[in-house]
Motif scaffolding. Structure first.
Motif, PDB file in Angstrom:
ATOM      1  N   LEU A  25      -8.434  -8.706  -4.964  1.00 40.29           N
ATOM      2  CA  LEU A  25      -7.124  -8.032  -5.297  1.00 40.29           C
ATOM      3  C   LEU A  25      -6.242  -8.852  -6.112  1.00 40.29           C
ATOM      4  O   LEU A  25      -6.067  -9.739  -5.921  1.00 40.29           O
ATOM      5  CB  LEU A  25      -6.436  -7.979  -4.062  1.00 40.29           C
ATOM      6  CG  LEU A  25      -5.156  -7.115  -4.241  1.00 40.29           C
ATOM      7  CD1 LEU A  25      -5.201  -5.697  -4.832  1.00 40.29           C
ATOM      8  CD2 LEU A  25      -4.398  -6.846  -2.918  1.00 40.29           C
ATOM      9  N   CYS A  47      -6.923  -1.506  -0.800  1.00 40.71           N
ATOM     10  CA  CYS A  47      -6.008  -1.991  -1.584  1.00 40.71           C
ATOM     11  C   CYS A  47      -5.051  -0.920  -1.488  1.00 40.71           C
ATOM     12  O   CYS A  47      -3.596  -1.226  -1.850  1.00 40.71           O
ATOM     13  CB  CYS A  47      -6.588  -2.342  -2.859  1.00 40.71           C
ATOM     14  SG  CYS A  47      -7.408  -3.824  -2.943  1.00 40.71           S
ATOM     15  N   PRO A  75      -8.057  -3.940  -7.479  1.00 48.83           N
ATOM     16  CA  PRO A  75      -9.431  -4.529  -6.804  1.00 48.83           C
ATOM     17  C   PRO A  75     -10.389  -4.610  -8.160  1.00 48.83           C
ATOM     18  O   PRO A  75     -10.581  -3.691  -8.953  1.00 48.83           O
ATOM     19  CB  PRO A  75      -9.901  -3.629  -5.794  1.00 48.83           C
ATOM     20  CG  PRO A  75      -9.246  -2.249  -6.008  1.00 48.83           C
ATOM     21  CD  PRO A  75      -8.068  -2.580  -6.819  1.00 48.83           C
TER      22      PRO A  75
END
Length: 120
Positions: A25, A47, A75
């Protein structure tokens, strides 16, 4: 809470079809958190989780918020050194049925046990 996210690694997909992929991330283009998912679609879903964003917003690194309301969370597939750092951290995480997430940055107020694959 973030503490609940730092748990042991799942080596195989739940259906036994093979290993999960490691993703990172990026928060505002800064590699921040490594984790496993089946594919990019699942990584994107993770995410987008509001609880994860709230937890990240409560953390600081060197006094600077890790995530702000305007931060961009993206991501991507992890690079080799990020995969190695994730595996290294996952090997040292307590056993759990939950997925592992490993910070790639220093988090204020969190004692670092390991920081990379070269540190045993």
């Amino acid at each position: 809470m973030i503490e609940e996210l730092l748990v042991s690694v799942r080596e195989q997909r739940p259906d036994g079809s093979g290993p999960l992929q490691v993703f990172v991330l990026d928060i505002d283009r800064r590699p921040t958190l490594a984790f496993e998912a089946n594919d990019l679609a699942e990584a994107q879903e993770i995410c987008r989780d509001a609880d994860l964003r709230a937890d990240l917003s409560a953390l600081t690194s060197d006094g600077i918020p890790v995530c702000t309301p305007g931060s961009t969370l993206s991501p991507r597939a992890a690079a080799q050194e990020e995969i190695a750092a994730f595996r290294h951290a996952a090997e040292r995480a307590p056993a759990s049925d939950q997925p592992t997430m490993a910070f790639l940055i220093k988090i204020d107020g969190v004692m670092v046990v390991t920081v990379g694959p070269d540190h045993a």
